[in-house]
Design a protein around this motif. Structure first.
Motif, PDB file in Angstrom:
ATOM      1  N   PRO A 190       0.837  -1.208   0.000  1.00 48.62           N
ATOM      2  CA  PRO A 190       0.000   0.000   0.000  1.00 48.62           C
ATOM      3  C   PRO A 190       0.865   1.249   0.000  1.00 48.62           C
ATOM      4  O   PRO A 190       1.977   1.253   0.534  1.00 48.62           O
ATOM      5  CB  PRO A 190      -0.805  -0.134   1.293  1.00 48.62           C
ATOM      6  CG  PRO A 190       0.025  -1.010   2.175  1.00 48.62           C
ATOM      7  CD  PRO A 190       0.729  -1.969   1.259  1.00 48.62           C
ATOM      8  N   ASP A 191       0.343   2.303  -0.595  1.00 47.63           N
ATOM      9  CA  ASP A 191       1.116   3.548  -0.658  1.00 47.63           C
ATOM     10  C   ASP A 191       1.402   4.103   0.731  1.00 47.63           C
ATOM     11  O   ASP A 191       2.506   4.599   0.991  1.00 47.63           O
ATOM     12  CB  ASP A 191       0.355   4.590  -1.491  1.00 47.63           C
ATOM     13  CG  ASP A 191       0.280   4.209  -2.965  1.00 47.63           C
ATOM     14  OD1 ASP A 191       1.122   3.408  -3.404  1.00 47.63           O
ATOM     15  OD2 ASP A 191      -0.627   4.709  -3.656  1.00 47.63           O
TER      16      ASP A 191
ATOM     17  N   ASP B 184      -4.302   4.477  -0.126  1.00 52.63           N
ATOM     18  CA  ASP B 184      -3.674   4.343  -1.435  1.00 52.63           C
ATOM     19  C   ASP B 184      -4.046   5.560  -2.273  1.00 52.63           C
ATOM     20  O   ASP B 184      -5.199   6.012  -2.235  1.00 52.63           O
ATOM     21  CB  ASP B 184      -4.136   3.058  -2.133  1.00 52.63           C
ATOM     22  CG  ASP B 184      -2.972   2.302  -2.735  1.00 52.63           C
ATOM     23  OD1 ASP B 184      -1.944   2.178  -2.068  1.00 52.63           O
ATOM     24  OD2 ASP B 184      -3.093   1.827  -3.881  1.00 52.63           O
TER      25      ASP B 184
END
Length: 444
Positions: free
Chosen positions: A328-329, A342
């Protein structure tokens, strides 16, 4: 001549078509150069796609392209669905995002600096690099000792190489083989700066940039450029004695990496200064989240702790392996609470509020968040998809529920202020303490 277009615009060599920010009219030589450029890059960079004989569709890259014929194409971010004829705000927004992505510290605004922000992206980058280089030269470059060997010295200096000296032929007894340390500016940082300066001097079309680059070139004439600079960037020292070099390093790296001639082969090379918009937006969102984060929470970008599944290969004595990493970001956590976020550089549309169009949300993105929720949150918690704010997506959408324990929010991000837009989601995302208040980022 330079034209301004934005992401996913069409480019055509049909001069009878009226151009705008979503339809750029270019010459046939520039059209052919772009086709050749994409063929050279292959699948590594999805710059454009062919649509018919006279049309090319740009991808999600922003920046600047200049063909060998001298025709420039400035590609700006697409931040709203409707067509706009005002490229200046898009250019300034891109500059702010680029500074954050490259880790560049802002400097105070002045009339001259504000004027330079109206330049095409590559000229703005050149002018910023030259500004910092002028300041560095004024303060003084760092010198270092370098081992020098001289096989034909008229006098003894440093250490005499006795093994080679005693083998001197007759008549050369007055010439010496010596080895000594010389205090010179030929350290790798200075040589990389000289290499970047040579690129700027060669490529700039701005008269002020050329004047500054030409003056600096004479001042640094004793410094040797680097033939293959990219691998040498790893040798750039971060020591305290090079503190004055820290502000110019990102600009130098930006020029050397993005103007790398390996990307453009052939006798006639143009300029290619491109940036993936997805990565710029991700860095920009991360910058905003870090400023808004509650002090009791920590923010991790591109977390790599979980995998989708484990598998034991069929070979004898093989052990179980983790496959398909989930990254995930943003992963926000405290002692007993965690959130997964995200960022997606896509334009949602509230007018598409139906089961067929689903606001423009990608099904693959939702599946991805479902996997994040089960691997990072054990199937219980709050998650968020962050999209750029636009006229048809100005406020957060109602919550999406995978089940009673796992919830997904879709929230707009104001790219101008660098903040999430406030909404009902704040009742559960207690980790973000300062969100939605109007504020400028103050970056020049």
């Amino acid at each position: 001549m330079t034209i301004q277009v934005r992401e996913y615009a069409l480019l055509t060599c049909d001069t009878t078509v009226p151009g705008n920010i979503d339809l750029g009219v270019i010459s046939p030589p520039t059209f052919d150069w772009l086709v050749e450029l994409q063929q050279q890059w292959g699948n590594s960079v999805q710059l454009l796609n062919r649509e018919g004989k006279q049309f090319l569709r740009l991808g999600s890259y922003v920046g600047y392209l200049q063909s060998p014929a001298g025709e420039g194409i400035e590609i700006l971010p697409k931040t709203q669905i409707a067509v706009t004829d005002k490229p200046e705000p898009l250019r300034q927004m891109l500059q702010r995002m680029l500074q954050v992505s490259a880790g560049i510290s802002p400097r105070e605004a002045s009339v001259a600096a504000l004027q330079k922000r109206r330049q095409p992206l590559h000229e703005w980058i050149f002018s910023e690099f030259l500004h910092y280089l002028v300041e560095l030269v004024r303060r003084g470059l760092r010198f270092d000792y370098h081992l020098t060997e001289d096989d034909d010295s008229a006098y003894i200096r440093g250490q005499l190489d006795m093994n080679r000296q005693i083998r001197q032929p007759p008549g050369r007894g007055t010439r010496f083989h010596v080895r000594y340390d010389e205090f010179t500016p030929q350290r790798i940082e200075n040589r990389l700066l000289r290499t970047a300066l040579d690129s700027v001097l060669k490529l700039t079309k701005d008269s002020e940039n050329w004047r500054m680059a030409n003056t600096l070139s004479h001042q640094l004439s004793d410094i040797q450029p680097v033939a293959d600079p990219l691998p040498k960037m790893k040798s750039w020292s971060e020591g305290k004695y090079l503190f004055a070099y820290r502000t110019i390093k990102p600009w130098c790296q930006l020029i050397l990496e993005k103007l790398n001639p390996d990307f453009q082969k052939g006798a006639s090379q143009g300029i290619s200064l491109l940036f993936p918009m997805e990565k710029l937006f991700e860095k920009w969102v991360g910058h905003g989240l870090a400023k808004a984060l509650h002090p009791d929470f920590s923010l991790a970008m591109q977390s790599r702790e979980q995998y989708l599944l484990t598998h034991t290969p069929v070979e004898n004595n093989a052990s179980a392996e983790s496959w398909f990493m989930l990254r995930p970001d943003f992963y926000i956590e405290a002692k007993s609470t965690a959130f997964v976020l995200d960022a997606k550089w896509k334009l949602l549309d509230r007018r598409q509020a139906n089961s067929a169009e689903k606001y423009g949300i990608s099904q693959a993105d939702v599946y991805q968040m479902f996997a994040y929720g089960h691997k990072y949150l054990a199937g219980k918690g709050q998650m968020m998809l962050i999209y750029p704010q636009n006229p048809f997506f100005e406020i957060p959408l109602p919550a999406f529920e995978f089940d009673k324990d796992l919830t997904l929010w879709c929230v707009p991000f104001d790219v101008e202020s660098g903040k999430l837009v406030s909404g009902e989601w704040q009742n559960t995302f207690t980790c973000l303490a300062d969100v939605g208040k109007p504020a400028g980022v103050g970056i020049v």
